[in-house]
Design a protein around this motif. Sequence first.
Motif, PDB file in Angstrom:
ATOM      1  N   UNK A   1      41.724  32.514  42.582  1.00 46.40           N
ATOM      2  CA  UNK A   1      41.119  33.848  42.566  1.00 46.40           C
ATOM      3  C   UNK A   1      40.196  34.010  41.357  1.00 46.40           C
ATOM      4  N   UNK A   2      40.652  33.561  40.194  1.00 43.46           N
ATOM      5  CA  UNK A   2      39.861  33.733  38.969  1.00 43.46           C
ATOM      6  C   UNK A   2      38.572  32.924  39.009  1.00 43.46           C
ATOM      7  N   UNK A   3      38.637  31.695  39.508  1.00 42.46           N
ATOM      8  CA  UNK A   3      37.420  30.879  39.598  1.00 42.46           C
ATOM      9  C   UNK A   3      36.398  31.534  40.531  1.00 42.46           C
ATOM     10  N   UNK A   4      36.861  32.072  41.645  1.00 40.62           N
ATOM     11  CA  UNK A   4      35.950  32.718  42.606  1.00 40.62           C
ATOM     12  C   UNK A   4      35.331  33.972  41.989  1.00 40.62           C
ATOM     13  N   UNK A   5      36.159  34.815  41.367  1.00 37.20           N
ATOM     14  CA  UNK A   5      35.631  36.057  40.784  1.00 37.20           C
ATOM     15  C   UNK A   5      34.698  35.762  39.611  1.00 37.20           C
ATOM     16  N   UNK A   6      35.028  34.743  38.813  1.00 40.73           N
ATOM     17  CA  UNK A   6      34.130  34.378  37.726  1.00 40.73           C
ATOM     18  C   UNK A   6      32.803  33.855  38.239  1.00 40.73           C
ATOM     19  N   UNK A   7      32.854  33.093  39.330  1.00 36.28           N
ATOM     20  CA  UNK A   7      31.628  32.548  39.909  1.00 36.28           C
ATOM     21  C   UNK A   7      30.740  33.642  40.498  1.00 36.28           C
ATOM     22  N   UNK A   8      31.355  34.734  40.981  1.00 36.49           N
ATOM     23  CA  UNK A   8      30.609  35.827  41.611  1.00 36.49           C
ATOM     24  C   UNK A   8      30.498  37.050  40.695  1.00 36.49           C
ATOM     25  N   UNK A   9      30.755  36.876  39.406  1.00 37.27           N
ATOM     26  CA  UNK A   9      30.766  38.030  38.498  1.00 37.27           C
ATOM     27  C   UNK A   9      29.405  38.713  38.411  1.00 37.27           C
ATOM     28  N   UNK A  10      28.330  38.006  38.724  1.00 35.02           N
ATOM     29  CA  UNK A  10      26.998  38.594  38.626  1.00 35.02           C
ATOM     30  C   UNK A  10      26.795  39.715  39.644  1.00 35.02           C
ATOM     31  N   UNK A  11      27.639  39.774  40.658  1.00 30.85           N
ATOM     32  CA  UNK A  11      27.490  40.808  41.686  1.00 30.85           C
ATOM     33  C   UNK A  11      28.114  42.142  41.271  1.00 30.85           C
ATOM     34  N   UNK A  12      28.864  42.146  40.152  1.00 29.39           N
ATOM     35  CA  UNK A  12      29.464  43.377  39.647  1.00 29.39           C
ATOM     36  C   UNK A  12      28.457  44.058  38.716  1.00 29.39           C
ATOM     37  N   UNK A  13      28.490  45.390  38.652  1.00 25.60           N
ATOM     38  CA  UNK A  13      27.479  46.095  37.858  1.00 25.60           C
ATOM     39  C   UNK A  13      27.672  45.831  36.372  1.00 25.60           C
ATOM     40  N   UNK A  14      26.602  46.074  35.607  1.00 29.41           N
ATOM     41  CA  UNK A  14      26.550  45.683  34.196  1.00 29.41           C
ATOM     42  C   UNK A  14      27.612  46.391  33.363  1.00 29.41           C
ATOM     43  N   UNK A  15      27.884  47.670  33.650  1.00 27.82           N
ATOM     44  CA  UNK A  15      28.863  48.421  32.860  1.00 27.82           C
ATOM     45  C   UNK A  15      30.246  47.798  32.982  1.00 27.82           C
ATOM     46  N   UNK A  16      30.600  47.387  34.169  1.00 29.60           N
ATOM     47  CA  UNK A  16      31.889  46.735  34.378  1.00 29.60           C
ATOM     48  C   UNK A  16      31.957  45.420  33.627  1.00 29.60           C
ATOM     49  N   UNK A  17      30.886  44.638  33.685  1.00 29.91           N
ATOM     50  CA  UNK A  17      30.895  43.344  32.990  1.00 29.91           C
ATOM     51  C   UNK A  17      31.032  43.535  31.486  1.00 29.91           C
ATOM     52  N   UNK A  18      30.317  44.521  30.920  1.00 30.73           N
ATOM     53  CA  UNK A  18      30.409  44.754  29.482  1.00 30.73           C
ATOM     54  C   UNK A  18      31.828  45.146  29.081  1.00 30.73           C
ATOM     55  N   UNK A  19      32.405  46.084  29.826  1.00 30.90           N
ATOM     56  CA  UNK A  19      33.768  46.517  29.507  1.00 30.90           C
ATOM     57  C   UNK A  19      34.767  45.398  29.750  1.00 30.90           C
ATOM     58  N   UNK A  20      34.615  44.696  30.851  1.00 30.35           N
ATOM     59  CA  UNK A  20      35.565  43.652  31.214  1.00 30.35           C
ATOM     60  C   UNK A  20      35.583  42.535  30.176  1.00 30.35           C
ATOM     61  N   UNK A  21      34.422  42.150  29.693  1.00 30.32           N
ATOM     62  CA  UNK A  21      34.361  41.095  28.679  1.00 30.32           C
ATOM     63  C   UNK A  21      35.123  41.503  27.434  1.00 30.32           C
ATOM     64  N   UNK A  22      34.906  42.755  26.987  1.00 29.27           N
ATOM     65  CA  UNK A  22      35.596  43.233  25.791  1.00 29.27           C
ATOM     66  C   UNK A  22      37.101  43.344  26.021  1.00 29.27           C
ATOM     67  N   UNK A  23      37.495  43.861  27.183  1.00 32.65           N
ATOM     68  CA  UNK A  23      38.923  44.048  27.476  1.00 32.65           C
ATOM     69  C   UNK A  23      39.643  42.706  27.512  1.00 32.65           C
ATOM     70  N   UNK A  24      39.080  41.736  28.221  1.00 31.64           N
ATOM     71  CA  UNK A  24      39.776  40.462  28.366  1.00 31.64           C
ATOM     72  C   UNK A  24      39.766  39.650  27.077  1.00 31.64           C
ATOM     73  N   UNK A  25      38.739  39.816  26.256  1.00 30.07           N
ATOM     74  CA  UNK A  25      38.761  39.161  24.942  1.00 30.07           C
ATOM     75  C   UNK A  25      39.916  39.693  24.105  1.00 30.07           C
ATOM     76  N   UNK A  26      40.109  41.006  24.154  1.00 33.95           N
ATOM     77  CA  UNK A  26      41.205  41.616  23.411  1.00 33.95           C
ATOM     78  C   UNK A  26      42.553  41.160  23.964  1.00 33.95           C
ATOM     79  N   UNK A  27      42.701  41.172  25.290  1.00 40.75           N
ATOM     80  CA  UNK A  27      43.969  40.769  25.907  1.00 40.75           C
ATOM     81  C   UNK A  27      44.292  39.315  25.565  1.00 40.75           C
ATOM     82  N   UNK A  28      43.302  38.441  25.696  1.00 38.40           N
ATOM     83  CA  UNK A  28      43.533  37.022  25.406  1.00 38.40           C
ATOM     84  C   UNK A  28      43.893  36.813  23.939  1.00 38.40           C
TER      85      UNK A  28
END
Length: 527
Positions: free
Chosen positions: A241-268
């Motif tokens: 699931x993660x490989x597929x979503x990462x490969x298709x991440x460009x289809x998600x809007x920019x605001x989600x990508x910006x927030x998601x990157x910050x959130x997952x960096x913090x979680x990791x």
Amino acid sequence: MVVMPLLLLVAGSAAVAAAARRTPAPAPLLLVAVGLAVSYVPGVPSYTLDPHVVLPLLLPPLLYTSATDSSYLDLRAQLRPVALLSVGYVLFATFVVGWAAYVIVPGLSLPAALVLGAVVAPPDAVAATAVARRVGLPSRITTILQGESLLNDATAITAYKVALGAATGEGATWAGGIGEFLLAAVGGVGVGLVLMAPLHWLRTHLTEPLLQNTLSLLIPFVAYGVAEQAHASGVLAVVVVALYLGHRAWEVDFATRLQEEAVWKMVAFVLESAVFALIGLQLPIVLKRLGEYEGGSAAWYAVAVFLVVVVARFVWVYPATFVPRLLSARIREREDNPTWRGAMVTSWAGMRGVVSLAIAFAIPSSMPDGPRNLIIFLTFTTVIGTLVVQGVTLPPLIRMLKFPGRNQQAETLAEANAQAQASRAAETRLDELLSDERNALPPPLADRLRMVLERRRNAVWERLGQVNPVTGESVDDTYRRLSREMISAEREVFVRLRDHRYIDDEMLRALLRRLDLEEAAAFREAG
């Protein structure tokens, strides 16, 4: 209360990980060392590694963030070496380490020894990713190590279940184990394939970035839980699931990508820090449970198992690297020629981590206390040994082997050409839109759109320019510094206007967010 020890663990591990960034020591090693030291401080709470918490609650998000950062195309290109390590090596290490422990430790049955072999067989995703980031391994080796660490847990957990069944007298057979492994692997991949498209559809159709990121946090747990309920591999389901979503991440809007990157960096960051601190904090618990095997004999067993684990990886990696090329002309045609230096680093980068400890602590009480406690102790010493010995020596080993560095100029040229093609496409589209009277803009605004394209196109080419003879800065460093100075001046004015009640806090936040986005854009363009 449970809350306070948990807060202390998270805060303390985060502080140590932050301090590690200012030292040459890798963060995992410093976290383990501090955890070991703190575990003997009077009054420190007892932190028990509960496998029922670690495996379903920590492993899915760590696998997810590592897989989304990986490249599906690169992993597909390196599928053969990844499979040889994540399946072949894990099974090989299970048998070699198990047989060695059976020969070395008096009274240890072969099934119990194979349980130990399965527990310590898989290099850990967290350890591999953390060290790979720090030392800057060549991209092909990094891809292989990340792919191995993403997939090998499924092999190890299945081998562990089969060996455990034999050790506890539940009648498991190796033929049945092979069937269980195939069922778990096919089922895990199948669950991932079934879930990935609907989850991606939800991500692209939710209009609120907060909802999209809430879904993002739930995805690894959903994939893992559904697969485990189906008696399939939750690890493989999360990775697919993660490989597929990462490969298709460009289809998600920019605001989600910006927030998601910050959130997952913090979680990791929080999870990785807490996980390695937990490894160090387990020492008193492990020693208390050692029982009949304590003393010098236990130390000898620990050293012997550690050496077998290290040597077994060399014994597998070198033939697996070169023999297939000798036997197959197709492999020689399709794949780059491997080097002994790459095999050396791959062999040495086999750190074990918290997954091995979690599996060891999950051994049920139906196994006799002596073998169970010894397996936990030997797992702990192997994890610590690989993190300390291999983790400390891996960076100097890479420097000593003198891997060719990345061709920064070639990469910049490729980026500039890609940006030029994209800018031409955007310019063509802009001309088409402006030719329609419904999209009419005043000339200054139309020119501003073209200036943005021009600036983005030129920013990459300017990196190839000379450094400033006065400051020693590159062009992009100067651009970034001046942009920040200008934005800082604007920010101070907005705050002063808020303090004088000319604007309210809501307006201030909106204006500051706009500046934050501009500063982020300036940083990305220059960097």
